[in-house]
Structure formats: C-alpha cells, structure tokens
Motif scaffolding. Structure first.
Motif, PDB file in Angstrom:
ATOM      1  N   ASN A 311       1.265  -0.794   0.161  1.00  5.25           N
ATOM      2  CA  ASN A 311      -0.228  -0.623   0.244  1.00  5.25           C
ATOM      3  C   ASN A 311       0.957   1.326   0.354  1.00  5.25           C
ATOM      4  OD1 ASN A 311      -2.544  -1.720   0.153  1.00  5.25           O
ATOM      5  ND2 ASN A 311      -2.837  -1.188   2.407  1.00  5.25           N
ATOM      6  N   ALA A 312       2.019   1.195   0.404  1.00  8.21           N
ATOM      7  CA  ALA A 312       2.664   2.636   1.336  1.00  8.21           C
ATOM      8  C   ALA A 312       3.575   2.979  -0.380  1.00  8.21           C
ATOM      9  CB  ALA A 312       4.189   2.113   1.806  1.00  8.21           C
ATOM     10  N   TYR A 315       0.170   3.983  -3.030  1.00  6.17           N
ATOM     11  CA  TYR A 315      -0.909   4.662  -3.023  1.00  6.17           C
ATOM     12  C   TYR A 315       0.013   6.185  -2.732  1.00  6.17           C
ATOM     13  CZ  TYR A 315      -4.799   1.562  -2.079  1.00  6.17           C
ATOM     14  OH  TYR A 315      -4.779   0.521  -3.032  1.00  6.17           O
ATOM     15  N   GLY A 343      -1.536  10.001   2.252  1.00 13.73           N
ATOM     16  CA  GLY A 343      -1.810   9.883   3.774  1.00 13.73           C
ATOM     17  C   GLY A 343      -3.606   9.209   3.363  1.00 13.73           C
ATOM     18  N   ILE A 344      -4.037   9.439   4.603  1.00  9.80           N
ATOM     19  CA  ILE A 344      -5.405   8.645   4.626  1.00  9.80           C
ATOM     20  C   ILE A 344      -5.904   9.724   4.896  1.00  9.80           C
ATOM     21  CG2 ILE A 344      -7.538   6.581   6.487  1.00  9.80           C
ATOM     22  CD1 ILE A 344      -5.342   5.590   4.478  1.00  9.80           C
ATOM     23  N   VAL A 352     -11.199   2.522   6.888  1.00  2.92           N
ATOM     24  CA  VAL A 352      -9.648   1.756   5.398  1.00  2.92           C
ATOM     25  C   VAL A 352      -9.599   0.374   5.725  1.00  2.92           C
ATOM     26  CG1 VAL A 352      -8.566   3.708   4.806  1.00  2.92           C
ATOM     27  CG2 VAL A 352      -8.197   2.701   6.760  1.00  2.92           C
ATOM     28  N   TYR A 357     -13.485  -1.625   1.714  1.00  2.00           N
ATOM     29  CA  TYR A 357     -13.537  -0.302   1.300  1.00  2.00           C
ATOM     30  C   TYR A 357     -12.291  -0.139   0.464  1.00  2.00           C
ATOM     31  CZ  TYR A 357     -12.930   4.813   2.567  1.00  2.00           C
ATOM     32  OH  TYR A 357     -12.525   6.054   2.567  1.00  2.00           O
ATOM     33  N   ARG A 358     -12.607   0.825   0.065  1.00  2.00           N
ATOM     34  CA  ARG A 358     -10.975   1.509  -1.318  1.00  2.00           C
ATOM     35  C   ARG A 358     -11.733   3.039  -1.073  1.00  2.00           C
ATOM     36  NH1 ARG A 358      -9.214  -0.182  -6.637  1.00  2.00           N
ATOM     37  NH2 ARG A 358      -7.049  -0.274  -5.121  1.00  2.00           N
ATOM     38  N   GLU A 362      -9.144   5.785  -5.924  1.00  2.00           N
ATOM     39  CA  GLU A 362      -8.723   4.191  -6.050  1.00  2.00           C
ATOM     40  C   GLU A 362      -8.871   4.063  -8.021  1.00  2.00           C
ATOM     41  OE1 GLU A 362      -6.137   5.881  -4.799  1.00  2.00           O
ATOM     42  OE2 GLU A 362      -6.821   5.606  -2.436  1.00  2.00           O
ATOM     43  N   THR A 368      -8.695  -4.519  -3.972  1.00  2.00           N
ATOM     44  CA  THR A 368     -10.203  -5.514  -3.930  1.00  2.00           C
ATOM     45  C   THR A 368     -10.123  -4.788  -2.097  1.00  2.00           C
ATOM     46  OG1 THR A 368      -8.509  -6.789  -2.532  1.00  2.00           O
ATOM     47  CG2 THR A 368      -9.522  -7.606  -4.572  1.00  2.00           C
ATOM     48  N   GLY A 369      -9.912  -3.899  -2.387  1.00  2.00           N
ATOM     49  CA  GLY A 369     -10.475  -3.253  -0.148  1.00  2.00           C
ATOM     50  C   GLY A 369     -10.344  -3.911   0.474  1.00  2.00           C
ATOM     51  N   LEU A 370      -9.537  -5.339   0.457  1.00  2.00           N
ATOM     52  CA  LEU A 370      -9.133  -6.173   1.303  1.00  2.00           C
ATOM     53  C   LEU A 370      -8.191  -6.724   2.305  1.00  2.00           C
ATOM     54  CD1 LEU A 370     -10.814  -9.481  -0.473  1.00  2.00           C
ATOM     55  CD2 LEU A 370     -11.608  -8.456   1.062  1.00  2.00           C
ATOM     56  N   GLY A 371      -6.965  -6.210   1.536  1.00  2.00           N
ATOM     57  CA  GLY A 371      -5.178  -6.429   1.665  1.00  2.00           C
ATOM     58  C   GLY A 371      -5.733  -5.714   3.583  1.00  2.00           C
ATOM     59  N   LEU A 372      -5.891  -4.227   4.297  1.00  2.00           N
ATOM     60  CA  LEU A 372      -6.536  -3.841   5.710  1.00  2.00           C
ATOM     61  C   LEU A 372      -6.787  -4.314   6.458  1.00  2.00           C
ATOM     62  CD1 LEU A 372      -5.937  -0.470   5.082  1.00  2.00           C
ATOM     63  CD2 LEU A 372      -3.856  -1.901   5.813  1.00  2.00           C
ATOM     64  N   ALA A 396       1.020   8.854   5.706  1.00  2.00           N
ATOM     65  CA  ALA A 396       0.001   7.481   6.986  1.00  2.00           C
ATOM     66  C   ALA A 396       1.713   6.577   7.815  1.00  2.00           C
ATOM     67  CB  ALA A 396      -0.787   7.035   6.060  1.00  2.00           C
TER      68      ALA A 396
HETATM   69  P1  ADP Z   1      -6.907  -1.748  -1.297  1.00  2.00           P
HETATM   70  O1  ADP Z   1      -5.449  -1.474  -1.626  1.00  2.00           O
HETATM   71  O2  ADP Z   1      -7.226  -3.452  -2.144  1.00  2.00           O
HETATM   72  O3  ADP Z   1      -7.564  -0.999  -1.540  1.00  2.00           O
HETATM   73  P2  ADP Z   1      -6.361  -2.324   1.284  1.00  2.00           P
HETATM   74  O4  ADP Z   1      -7.812  -2.281   2.050  1.00  2.00           O
HETATM   75  O5  ADP Z   1      -5.127  -2.560   1.418  1.00  2.00           O
HETATM   76  O6  ADP Z   1      -7.461  -2.353   0.044  1.00  2.00           O
HETATM   77  O7  ADP Z   1      -6.757  -0.553   1.628  1.00  2.00           O
HETATM   78  C1  ADP Z   1      -8.179   0.093   1.598  1.00  2.00           C
HETATM   79  C2  ADP Z   1      -7.568   1.643   1.124  1.00  2.00           C
HETATM   80  O8  ADP Z   1      -6.840   2.230   2.626  1.00  2.00           O
HETATM   81  C3  ADP Z   1      -7.202   2.224  -0.275  1.00  2.00           C
HETATM   82  O9  ADP Z   1      -7.810   1.347  -0.981  1.00  2.00           O
HETATM   83  C4  ADP Z   1      -6.417   3.616  -0.085  1.00  2.00           C
HETATM   84  O10 ADP Z   1      -7.972   4.717  -0.086  1.00  2.00           O
HETATM   85  C5  ADP Z   1      -6.457   3.929   1.912  1.00  2.00           C
HETATM   86  N1  ADP Z   1      -4.661   3.140   2.482  1.00  2.00           N
HETATM   87  C6  ADP Z   1      -4.281   2.123   2.140  1.00  2.00           C
HETATM   88  N2  ADP Z   1      -2.967   2.598   2.155  1.00  2.00           N
HETATM   89  C7  ADP Z   1      -2.276   3.844   2.645  1.00  2.00           C
HETATM   90  C8  ADP Z   1      -1.905   4.234   2.052  1.00  2.00           C
HETATM   91  N3  ADP Z   1      -0.031   4.113   2.551  1.00  2.00           N
HETATM   92  N4  ADP Z   1      -1.337   6.065   1.988  1.00  2.00           N
HETATM   93  C9  ADP Z   1      -2.891   6.589   1.333  1.00  2.00           C
HETATM   94  N5  ADP Z   1      -4.017   5.944   1.502  1.00  2.00           N
HETATM   95  C10 ADP Z   1      -3.503   4.722   2.318  1.00  2.00           C
END
Ligand code: ADP
Length: 417
Positions: A311-312, A315, A343-344, A352, A357-358, A362, A368-372, A396
């Motif tokens: 993600n880092a 994004y 940042g977020i 997030v 959630y995306r 993005e 897929t919005g599943l990573g976190l 972030a």
């Molecule tokens: P995905 O990456 O598949 O969209 P994640 O669950 O990993 O799903 O992340 C959810 C959302 O959180 C992302 O769509 C993005 O908007 C936000 N996000 C995550 N990591 C960061 C980051 N390092 N900087 C900014 N936004 C982030």
C-alpha cells in the motif's frame, strides 16, 4: 322517618365506600400496568423482558413467575425464573402445553385444574400464541379475587406483546444482516469482476499479439510483451490470494502456527519480494538490535507487512520515502510502516480496515479493498492491535502492537547483546 332516613344514608354511604374502593383498585391496577408497560417498552432483550415483568409480578401479586416460550420444535423453554428451581419443578409442562393449545387460563383459583400448584395464563400476542405465563403463589395466601385475576391477565397480555415485539425486532435485524451480507457479496463480485477483467484483458491481448507472430512486433517487443503477461499474472495472483485469505480468515477461529522470528528477517524477505514495486522510493529500516524475537505465525505475519508495504508503494507518488520502525514498549512490540504520500482521507481511519473499502480516488490503482481487512484480522488473531493515523507533515503511519508472548522471552536473552 328517622329510621328510614338513617337506612337510606347508610346504604348510600356504603355504596360510596364501595365505589371509592373500586376506584382505588382500578387506579392501582392502572398504575401497576403502566409501570410494567413503561419498563417493557424499553426492554432490549428477552432477558430484560423476563426480568422486569417477573419483578412487577412479584411486587404486585407477591408471587414468583416463569415465562415459558414455545420453541419451533414444539417444546417449551423457560425465560428466566425469579422463583428458583422450586418453581421450575412445580410448573407442570403438561398443563402448560394444554394452556398453550387451548388458550385458556388454568390452575389455582380457576375452573380448570384448580388443584394445580400454580396459575397458568396463555401468552397471546397480536400475531398469535407466544407461550405461557406460570404464576406461583404461596399456598397459604388466599386465591386471587376476580379483579386481581383480570389484572394478571392484563399483565400476561403486556408480556406477550413485548415478547412478540422482541421477536419481530430480531427478525428485522436478521433480515437487515442478510441484506447487508448480500450487498457485500455483490460488491465482492463487482470488485472481483472489475479488477480481474483488466489484467485478464491485458494478458489476453499480449498473448494474442505473441501468437500472431513476430512480424507485427518490433525487435525486443516480444520480451516486453512476456514481461507484461508476467506482471499482470502476478497482480491477478495477489488479488486472488487476498480474496482466498479473507475467506479463510473469516471461516472460523484462525489456527496460528506460532514460531519465533527475527523481525528484520521477515522485513528483509518482504522487501526483497516487493523491490520491483518500490521503484525509486527510498526505504529506511529502523529495528533495534536487541528487539525480542516475534512469536508469530510467520506466513500470516508476512502477509501483514506485504499488504502495508505494498500500500505504501501503491498509494504514494514515486521518489517518496517509506520507513519501517520497530520498538519495544512496556512488554509490547510496536511496528510502524510510514510513508510521506498523501495519507489517509480525514475521517476514514477506521473505515480503511473494513472489507472492500477503497479510497475514492483509487479507481486507477488495482486492489480489492481487502488488504487492510486481512491485516486487521491477522493482528487480532495474534491478540494485537492495528491502527492508522496521518503524519502532521503528510503521509500515513500504520502502527501495530503485538503483546510479548512468554515463549519469546528466552530467545530475547539469547539474541540480546
Ligand atoms: P486496496 O489496496 O486493495 O484498495 P486496502 O484494504 O489495502 O485495499 O486499502 C484500503 C484503502 O486504504 C485503499 O483503497 C486506500 O484508499 C487506503 N490506503 C491504504 N494504505 C494507504 C497509504 N499508505 N496511503 C494512503 N491511502 C492508503
């Protein structure tokens, strides 16, 4: 004359006394019913309903009670018994069944089965039969007079309506939950189909251009096409893996295969895997040499770091900085993954971590919005905590804390300089 006037006055006075007595009784009855109705209106569960109705029953009739509800399989279940096990024993399930089917009051002081130990009242709601109210009074107390019996019936009606309302509320909750699940499922499907279609189209296009022969491709192009196929396949694999991981984590309690690892080893392996994605971003690692070993499920924990670091990279613009910082803070290991990207979005710090959630901007970035959500499930399984905040200077910070497990204390001794 005097005798006649005396008789008239005394009969009028006794009539008035009777009226006053009836009015007092009626007022008491209304007050008792009102008090119980007010409490039942705010009861939020069947247990609350049982507690408040049985306590009013005890207060007004000096009796213990039991609410029997009909299960779907036809048997009765008791809903809280203020009057202990003795009452449970004295409640005759045969009589309760009879009262439930016949919808007729029975037991002490009634025309049906007056020899029974308790009074059985049918609980009849607005939509149908709900159960039976069993009221047990001390044998030495006089039987209920008709006014009291009417009040008891009114109590039973209130209880039945409250139980019915609770059942309706639960049914509504279940159907809302099912609708929510359905929405999630369709959002998963649309997310999968959208995100998988793009790499599939690229792979398909690249493969067909290779198949058509080199005549249409300039020199060196075939290798680039193969590289594209490779990259897109990797992207698709990551997505599918994320979906499978989430499904597995949600399937039940996570079985952790905990072993001891040095954090720098895991971070090193993850950075090696992601080096192509970092591009020109500078990565700084700050892990104290004497940090205790992590006692974690290596495969799952690696997934957490992969998702955070990916993600880092995903994004943030190129040429930004990524840092992995670890520290030991009063028997907990804290690990932070920071970047200096946008940042977020403010206010979405909790969201997030939700499934699917995306961020709004993005669409151009695959995911897929599943990573976190996966990170959060894995860290919770390790009895830790994960959260995100924005740095004041931009970017972030994803922080996670893991409790120090007993098993890694001995390793600490071995590793510490
Ligand atoms: P995905 O990456 O598949 O969209 P994640 O669950 O990993 O799903 O992340 C959810 C959302 O959180 C992302 O769509 C993005 O908007 C936000 N996000 C995550 N990591 C960061 C980051 N390092 N900087 C900014 N936004 C982030």
């Amino acid at each position: 004359m005097l005798l006649i006037v005396g008789l008239v006055i005394s009969s009028l006075a006794s009539g008035l006394r009777l009226q006053a007595h009836t009015a007092t009784l009626r007022e008491r009855r209304t007050a008792a019913l009102y008090a119980m109705a007010r409490e039942l209106a705010t009861a939020s569960s069947l247990d609350d309903i049982a507690k408040s109705s049985l306590s009013h029953l005890a207060k007004v009739f000096d009796a213990s009670g039991m609410i029997l509800l009909k299960r779907t399989d036809g048997t009765m279940r008791s809903l809280g018994a203020a009057g202990t096990a003795a009452l449970l024993e004295c409640a005759d399930s045969g009589i309760a069944d009879w009262v439930f089917t016949q919808q007729t009051i029975a037991g002490v002081g009634t025309d049906t089965l007056p020899a029974a130990n308790a009074i059985y009242l049918p609980l009849n709601g607005t939509l149908g039969k709900v159960g039976v109210l069993v009221v047990h009074r001390n044998n030495r107390r006089p039987p209920l007079v008709s006014e009291q019996q009417r009040l008891l019936e009114a109590f039973a009606n209130q209880i039945a309506v409250a139980v019915e309302r609770d059942e309706l509320r639960r049914a509504a909750h279940i159907s809302a939950y099912a609708a929510h699940e359905e929405r999630l499922r369709s959002s998963l499907l649309s997310s999968i189909s959208h995100d998988l279609r793009t790499p599939l189209a690229v792979i398909g296009g690249s493969a067909s251009s290779l198949l058509q022969g080199n005549s249409q491709l300039s020199e060196g192009a075939p290798r680039q096409v193969v590289q594209t196929i490779h990259d897109e396949t990797q992207r698709m694999t990551r997505m599918v893996n994320n979906i499978l991981d989430m499904t597995r984590l949600e399937a039940g309690p996570v079985q952790l295969d905990r072993q001891s690892y040095h954090l720098e080893e895991i971070v090193g392996a993850v950075l090696e895997r992601l080096k192509d994605q970092f591009g020109q971003r500078a990565v700084r690692i700050a892990i104290p040499r004497d940090l205790p070993m992590l006692h974690v499920d290596g495969v799952l924990f690696e997934k957490v770091l992969i998702n955070l670091l990916e993600n880092a990279a995903k994004y943030t613009p190129p040429h930004t900085h990524i840092e992995v910082v670890a520290s030991l803070q009063d028997r907990r290991i804290e690990i932070q993954v920071m970047d200096d990207g946008p940042g977020i979005p403010k206010g979405s710090e909790q969201q997030v971590f939700a499934k699917f959630y995306r961020g709004h901007a993005e669409e151009s970035v695959t995911g897929t919005g599943l990573g976190l959500a996966i990170c959060s499930a894995i860290i919770e399984a390790h009895r830790g905590r994960i959260w995100v905040e924005n740095r004041p200077e931009g970017g972030a910070i994803f922080s996670l804390v893991l409790p120090l497990e007993a098993a890694c204390k001995e390793h600490t001794k071995r590793v510490a300089p």
